[in-house]
Design a protein around this motif. Structure first.
Motif, PDB file in Angstrom:
ATOM      1  N   ARG A 197      -8.325  -1.190   6.971  1.00  0.00           N
ATOM      2  CA  ARG A 197      -7.925  -2.297   6.101  1.00  0.00           C
ATOM      3  C   ARG A 197      -8.989  -3.398   6.053  1.00  0.00           C
TER       4      ARG A 197
ATOM      5  N   PRO B  44       0.824  -1.212   0.000  1.00  0.00           N
ATOM      6  CA  PRO B  44       0.000   0.000   0.000  1.00  0.00           C
ATOM      7  C   PRO B  44       0.854   1.257   0.000  1.00  0.00           C
TER       8      PRO B  44
ATOM      9  N   ARG C  18     -12.016  -1.782   4.024  1.00  0.00           N
ATOM     10  CA  ARG C  18     -11.707  -1.056   2.788  1.00  0.00           C
ATOM     11  C   ARG C  18     -12.245  -1.787   1.557  1.00  0.00           C
ATOM     12  N   GLY C  19     -12.079  -3.096   1.494  1.00  0.00           N
ATOM     13  CA  GLY C  19     -12.526  -3.841   0.327  1.00  0.00           C
ATOM     14  C   GLY C  19     -14.022  -3.712   0.097  1.00  0.00           C
TER      15      GLY C  19
ATOM     16  N   SER D  90      -9.789  -1.844  -9.555  1.00  0.00           N
ATOM     17  CA  SER D  90      -8.864  -1.756  -8.427  1.00  0.00           C
ATOM     18  C   SER D  90      -7.437  -1.499  -8.881  1.00  0.00           C
TER      19      SER D  90
ATOM     20  N   LEU E 268     -14.857  -0.056  -0.984  1.00  0.00           N
ATOM     21  CA  LEU E 268     -14.527   0.134  -2.393  1.00  0.00           C
ATOM     22  C   LEU E 268     -15.530  -0.569  -3.294  1.00  0.00           C
TER      23      LEU E 268
ATOM     24  N   ASP F 228      -4.964  -2.846  -3.933  1.00  0.00           N
ATOM     25  CA  ASP F 228      -6.300  -3.023  -3.376  1.00  0.00           C
ATOM     26  C   ASP F 228      -6.950  -4.349  -3.777  1.00  0.00           C
TER      27      ASP F 228
END
Length: 396
Positions: free
Chosen positions: A201, A192, A204-205, A331, A208, A335
């Motif tokens: 963290r 990152p 975040r996925g 992505s 997004l 990511d």
């Protein structure tokens, strides 16, 4: 399609996937026999609970594992997770209590929930060219379909000369071979650019994912895929043996028809996706699966079931196989583990809804009502995808 195997790194990763899948397939057969030996007439309840535990592990563990994936070299992480899976499988033959089955299944599937998204996120970095990556996705789909066909046959052959407990040894060997193949290559591990806290963290996925229109559409497609797929996976045996009075061999043939439809489309998809954007292909596949699920409510006999299951397998593959392309385009390299983990968790959350719905509705109201309920859920998924994934994006 096989030209993509010219890449040594991808070739080793692909065969690692294949041997791990074979090992997992042997464990699936052995687990069913183990459940029967422990619970007899309640074996179905044991397996149903084990399946629910598997899905819960997938949904809960994948985002957390992705939060730590960026701190650890991918190769080391994948090898350790394969060794953990092998270690857990090593204990399965010695199980004597049902609670032990549940505990080991949770540990095994938690390791898989960490392994699979990290593995999937690595492939776009190994094959940066989109055409090659598309062919890799189709090969992966073929591997899954072939495993579902070949593992039961291999298990049946092995059971003629050994007890079902020995099948777990095949699982251990599969995971160890997978670890060795991963260890034999060097894998990229993008770092990152901005340091982030554990909460950032972990979430975040999913953040997004849900902020990207095409991926919100993909989640709706995942619901449609899970609805149609659950009807086939949960209720094929009920259609074939309870409704039509056929044999176990006929059940296997019906599942093979679904797998054959999926493989046929997987072979054709690379050329098709060279000509067409992802969106119409995925929507067409989900719509075909939705229509097939509705038609299942009116099946008159077994001979009509086989071509319908073939068509549903085709729709299943058409809707699901290109999903990796969407994740890749949505992505940055750093990511991808988080985004693939989000897709893994959210798509399995859909299965956590549709698996019990397929079983409960079929038992309570009958197969036609179950099929219509699942078809309605699939239709909602398709319609939501049309709205959430605007055509102007053209899968970019």
């Amino acid at each position: 399609m096989l030209a993509v195997l010219a890449s040594r790194t991808y070739r080793h990763l692909f065969f690692a996937q294949v041997v791990a899948l074979i090992g997992t397939g042997l464990a699936t057969v052995a687990l069913g026999l183990l459940a029967f030996s422990l619970a007899r007439e309640n074996a179905g309840a044991v397996l149903g609970t084990a399946l629910a535990i598997k899905m819960i592990a997938y949904v809960c563990v994948a985002p957390v594992a992705a939060a730590f994936a960026e701190r650890v070299p991918r190769r080391a992480m994948l090898v350790v997770l394969d060794l953990v899976r092998a270690g857990v499988a090593l204990f399965l033959p010695f199980v004597t209590e049902i609670w032990e089955v549940y505990l080991l299944i949770f540990l095994l599937q938690s390791a898989s929930a960490a392994f699979t998204p990290t593995f999937q996120a690595t492939i776009p970095d190994v094959l940066p060219d989109e055409a090659e990556y598309t062919r890799a996705l189709s090969l992966s789909r073929l591997a899954y379909d072939l495993e579902s066909l070949l593992s039961p046959m291999l298990a049946a052959l092995l059971l003629t000369v050994m007890s079902f407990h020995t099948l777990f040894a095949g699982t251990v060997i599969g995971f160890l071979a997978s670890a060795a193949l991963v260890l034999s290559v060097t894998l990229p591990s993008p770092k990152p650019t901005i340091p982030r806290g554990i909460y950032d963290r972990t979430t975040r996925g999913i953040r997004l994912y849900l902020s990207t229109p095409r991926l919100r559409g993909l989640l709706a497609i995942s619901l449609a895929v899970a609805a149609g797929g659950a009807l086939v996976i949960v209720n094929t045996v009920v259609f074939v043996q309870a409704k039509f009075g056929m044999t176990q061999a006929d059940t296997a043939l019906a599942l093979a028809a679904f797998g054959a439809g999926s493989m046929t489309i997987a072979l054709a998809l690379p050329r098709l996706l060279d000509q067409l954007p992802d969106r119409p292909v995925i929507l067409a596949g989900a719509s075909l699966l939705c229509l097939g699920t509705a038609l299942a409510a009116m099946l008159p006999n077994y001979l009509w079931l086989l071509p319908l299951w073939f068509a549903m397998g085709a729709g299943y593959s058409m809707a699901q196989t290109p999903s990796g392309r969407l994740l890749r385009r949505s992505s940055l390299a750093e990511d991808r583990p988080a985004l693939f983990a989000a897709q893994f968790a959210l798509s399995h959350a859909c299965w956590l809804i549709t698996y019990p719905l397929a079983g409960w509705a079929g038992a309570k109201f009958g197969l036609p009502i179950a099929a219509l309920l699942l078809a309605g859920l699939a239709a909602c998924g398709v319609l939501a995808a049309v709205q959430l994934w605007p055509s102007e994006s053209k899968a970019k």
